[in-house]
Scaffold this motif. Structure first.
Motif, mmCIF file in Angstrom:
data_model
loop_
_atom_site.group_PDB
_atom_site.id
_atom_site.type_symbol
_atom_site.label_atom_id
_atom_site.label_comp_id
_atom_site.label_asym_id
_atom_site.label_seq_id
_atom_site.Cartn_x
_atom_site.Cartn_y
_atom_site.Cartn_z
ATOM 1 N N TYR A 228 70.772 -3.841 -54.210
ATOM 2 C CA TYR A 228 70.019 -4.451 -53.123
ATOM 3 C C TYR A 228 70.966 -4.715 -51.951
ATOM 4 O O TYR A 228 72.128 -5.091 -52.139
ATOM 5 C CB TYR A 228 69.393 -5.776 -53.561
ATOM 6 C CG TYR A 228 68.488 -5.648 -54.770
ATOM 7 C CD1 TYR A 228 67.128 -5.447 -54.627
ATOM 8 C CD2 TYR A 228 69.012 -5.733 -56.066
ATOM 9 C CE1 TYR A 228 66.294 -5.334 -55.745
ATOM 10 C CE2 TYR A 228 68.200 -5.628 -57.182
ATOM 11 C CZ TYR A 228 66.840 -5.430 -57.013
ATOM 12 O OH TYR A 228 66.030 -5.324 -58.112
ATOM 13 N N LYS A 229 70.467 -4.555 -50.750
ATOM 14 C CA LYS A 229 71.251 -4.886 -49.555
ATOM 15 C C LYS A 229 70.891 -6.312 -49.150
ATOM 16 O O LYS A 229 69.742 -6.597 -48.778
ATOM 17 C CB LYS A 229 70.957 -3.901 -48.417
ATOM 18 C CG LYS A 229 71.907 -4.042 -47.231
ATOM 19 C CD LYS A 229 71.694 -2.914 -46.236
ATOM 20 C CE LYS A 229 72.210 -1.598 -46.760
ATOM 21 N NZ LYS A 229 73.696 -1.562 -46.932
ATOM 22 N N LEU A 230 71.870 -7.208 -49.236
ATOM 23 C CA LEU A 230 71.647 -8.633 -48.976
ATOM 24 C C LEU A 230 72.454 -9.082 -47.765
ATOM 25 O O LEU A 230 73.585 -8.627 -47.541
ATOM 26 C CB LEU A 230 72.042 -9.458 -50.204
ATOM 27 C CG LEU A 230 71.343 -9.076 -51.524
ATOM 28 C CD1 LEU A 230 71.854 -9.955 -52.653
ATOM 29 C CD2 LEU A 230 69.833 -9.194 -51.390
ATOM 30 N N SER A 231 71.883 -9.978 -47.003
ATOM 31 C CA SER A 231 72.514 -10.471 -45.777
ATOM 32 C C SER A 231 73.332 -11.733 -46.052
ATOM 33 O O SER A 231 72.884 -12.627 -46.782
ATOM 34 C CB SER A 231 71.454 -10.782 -44.716
ATOM 35 O OG SER A 231 70.733 -9.623 -44.377
ATOM 36 N N ILE A 232 74.527 -11.773 -45.463
ATOM 37 C CA ILE A 232 75.359 -12.979 -45.509
ATOM 38 C C ILE A 232 75.078 -13.777 -44.240
ATOM 39 O O ILE A 232 75.323 -13.299 -43.131
ATOM 40 C CB ILE A 232 76.858 -12.622 -45.586
ATOM 41 C CG1 ILE A 232 77.142 -11.760 -46.816
ATOM 42 C CG2 ILE A 232 77.706 -13.885 -45.613
ATOM 43 C CD1 ILE A 232 78.572 -11.257 -46.902
ATOM 44 N N VAL A 233 74.544 -14.970 -44.398
ATOM 45 C CA VAL A 233 74.148 -15.769 -43.228
ATOM 46 C C VAL A 233 75.130 -16.893 -42.915
ATOM 47 O O VAL A 233 75.065 -17.495 -41.841
ATOM 48 C CB VAL A 233 72.738 -16.357 -43.428
ATOM 49 C CG1 VAL A 233 71.713 -15.248 -43.569
ATOM 50 C CG2 VAL A 233 72.697 -17.282 -44.652
ATOM 51 N N GLY A 234 76.038 -17.195 -43.850
ATOM 52 C CA GLY A 234 76.974 -18.294 -43.616
ATOM 53 C C GLY A 234 78.219 -18.160 -44.467
ATOM 54 O O GLY A 234 78.258 -17.414 -45.445
ATOM 55 N N GLU A 235 79.270 -18.892 -44.054
ATOM 56 C CA GLU A 235 80.545 -18.885 -44.785
ATOM 57 C C GLU A 235 81.136 -20.293 -44.759
ATOM 58 O O GLU A 235 81.149 -20.956 -43.711
ATOM 59 C CB GLU A 235 81.516 -17.887 -44.147
ATOM 60 C CG GLU A 235 82.832 -17.755 -44.912
ATOM 61 C CD GLU A 235 83.739 -16.700 -44.294
ATOM 62 O OE1 GLU A 235 84.610 -16.179 -45.005
ATOM 63 O OE2 GLU A 235 83.592 -16.405 -43.090
ATOM 64 N N THR A 236 81.616 -20.761 -45.910
ATOM 65 C CA THR A 236 82.228 -22.085 -45.978
ATOM 66 C C THR A 236 83.643 -22.038 -45.407
ATOM 67 O O THR A 236 84.190 -20.967 -45.160
ATOM 68 C CB THR A 236 82.284 -22.600 -47.423
ATOM 69 O OG1 THR A 236 83.260 -21.847 -48.170
ATOM 70 C CG2 THR A 236 80.941 -22.464 -48.112
ATOM 71 N N ASP A 237 84.226 -23.209 -45.217
ATOM 72 C CA ASP A 237 85.593 -23.273 -44.686
ATOM 73 C C ASP A 237 86.638 -23.426 -45.783
ATOM 74 O O ASP A 237 87.808 -23.670 -45.508
ATOM 75 C CB ASP A 237 85.719 -24.445 -43.698
ATOM 76 C CG ASP A 237 85.502 -25.794 -44.375
ATOM 77 O OD1 ASP A 237 85.085 -25.812 -45.551
ATOM 78 O OD2 ASP A 237 85.758 -26.841 -43.730
ATOM 79 N N ASN A 238 86.205 -23.266 -47.031
ATOM 80 C CA ASN A 238 87.092 -23.511 -48.174
ATOM 81 C C ASN A 238 87.670 -22.195 -48.685
ATOM 82 O O ASN A 238 86.947 -21.381 -49.274
ATOM 83 C CB ASN A 238 86.318 -24.222 -49.291
ATOM 84 C CG ASN A 238 87.221 -24.703 -50.406
ATOM 85 O OD1 ASN A 238 88.406 -24.356 -50.458
ATOM 86 N ND2 ASN A 238 86.682 -25.503 -51.297
#
Length: 460
Positions: A228-238
């Motif tokens: 499946y092609k999934l979208s990355i909408v956010g990233e943590t700062d850790n």
């Protein structure tokens, strides 16, 4: 006092080599002590930050290896029960599905971790936004550490080291290949569970289902993976967070649609190969109100038959280990400082013996014991202060060299500091150097004060 200070500086200037060597000894001793303590403090700070960022110390992970026992399942019923415990702030289910992810030429093998939106809001996001509960295809939020686990199969280079490695993953898409694995059931279980299962299915039915399941698995073994092609909408700062998060409700719908033969990927089966009617979670995250509640709530969960773990234990173990290392480093630095103290005592003793005639003349000219004492203590304090300041400066220079070498060696971002001397340690080192120098000169000074003028002239 002004006259005695002038005499002290005159004596220090007259005996330049002795003064310089004494200050040099103090400088090396303080440099060693400050450097060793700084290394210990910096290592402790870095390790504790890493442990803390890998998971809050107020969180308890709850797991169960008894997936064929209905009374040990991690389900919504258990969540409601744990929420009623005293000191519990919240309980968050975690649903994990295994697979592989691909970002252009970089691949990795990891879990997609479904958690409630309330828990994701506890994570500090750096770029993008939190995944929505859209009821369709999952949106993803990745930990910053995911950049380090994606690699190129041909070159074995890590994504973080690529030209795009410093850019945020938010806004990009990955290909996720779902492994439709079904948890296997153990062959043995307790009698209580057997009786419960026998009420809903006979042994013959269970055997038949097992045979059918085996045939179906063999038929679909060639085509049991979907991408499946999934979208990355956010990233943590850790940077220590290697998880790929999504909304748990959306993940449930996604897994139901990906079910094979009415069996949901990642969901355990009872001992007869039957799916449970309710969702079974891989683990629960129990967040307590205060750090003091961690041990008490953990014991309650253990008594209920579950396996628990938390970062408080890792934090305490790390603090204990680092405390021992700090003691060793401080001991090494203290030995160097003691050598400097012995040098001060030797210098001051030599200075007293060399200046017996001077001391006698001063007393004959009217200088009292306090004046003589002040003169020698001032000389010692001056050398201690100068040696302490120079030692701290030298330690900082050593720290700059170490930072530059280690940061480059460990391929850390530019501007990172491994050794960072705190202000309180700088002030404490200078004060310690001054005080120790004064204390080291007390014995030779007291001998000089007791010296009688006529005896001093006769000895000279």
């Amino acid at each position: 006092m002004g006259t005695m200070i002038k005499l002290s500086f005159a004596n220090l200037k007259l005996r330049k080599l002795r003064t310089v060597l004494t200050i040099l000894g103090i400088m090396i001793g303080i440099m060693s002590l400050v450097t060793m303590l700084t290394v210990g403090l910096s290592a402790k700070k870095a390790m504790l930050e890493m442990v803390e960022r890998m998971g809050s110390t107020r969180e308890i992970n709850v797991e169960s290896n008894k997936t064929t026992r209905r009374d040990r399942l991690l389900n919504d019923k258990l969540i409601n029960k744990i929420e009623e415990l005293d000191g519990v702030e919240g309980v968050y289910p975690v649903l994990e599905v295994s697979g592989s992810e691909k970002l252009r030429t970089y691949i990795g093998w990891s879990y997609i971790v479904g958690v409630p939106h309330e828990y994701m809001e506890l994570l500090s996001i750096e770029t993008g936004d939190y995944p929505d509960s859209n009821g369709a295809r999952p949106e993803l939020m990745v930990g910053k550490g995911v950049r380090y686990i994606l690699f190129n199969e041909k070159t074995y280079s890590v994504y973080m080291e690529s030209a795009e490695g410093s850019n945020s993953l938010a806004g990009q898409k990955i290909d996720f290949t779902l492994e439709e694995s079904i948890a296997e059931s153990p062959e043995e279980d307790n009698e209580e569970e057997e009786e419960e299962v026998i009420e809903t299915a006979s042994a013959g039915d269970a055997k038949k289902d097992k045979e059918e399941e085996t045939e179906e698995e063999e038929e679909s073994s060639e085509d049991n993976k979907k991408t499946y092609k999934l979208s990355i909408v956010g990233e943590t700062d850790n940077e220590y967070d290697y998880n790929i998060y999504t909304d748990i409700d959306t993940l449930k719908i996604f897994l139901k649609r990906s079910a094979v033969n009415n069996k949901i990927p990642g969901q355990p089966l009872d001992k007869y190969g039957k799916s449970y009617p309710t969702w079974v979670y891989n683990r629960l995250i129990v967040r307590v109100k205060d750090l003091e509640d961690v041990d008490r709530v953990s014991e309650v969960l253990k008594d209920m038959g579950y396996q628990v773990s938390n970062n408080k234990e890792a934090l305490e173990s790390t603090e204990k280990t680092l405390g021992t290392i700090q003691m060793i480093l401080a001991a090494v630095g203290t030995i160097a400082a003691l050598v400097a103290v012995i040098g001060i005592i030797n210098t001051m003793m030599t200075a007293v013996y060399d200046r017996i005639r001077e001391i006698s003349l001063l007393k004959m000219l009217g200088a009292d014991s306090d004046d003589i004492r002040f003169m020698f203590l001032f000389e010692s304090a001056f050398m201690g202060f100068v040696g302490g300041v120079l030692g701290v400066i030298l330690s900082m220079l050593v720290g700059l060299v170490i930072n530059g070498k280690l940061v480059k060696l460990m391929e850390m971002p530019e501007g990172s500091y491994i050794m960072n001397t705190p202000i309180w340690l700088v002030a404490a080192a200078i004060i310690l150097s001054l005080v120790v120098a004064v204390l080291a000169s007390l014995f030779p000074t007291s001998w000089a004060v007791k010296l009688k003028p006529l005896e001093g002239m006769a000895k000279e």
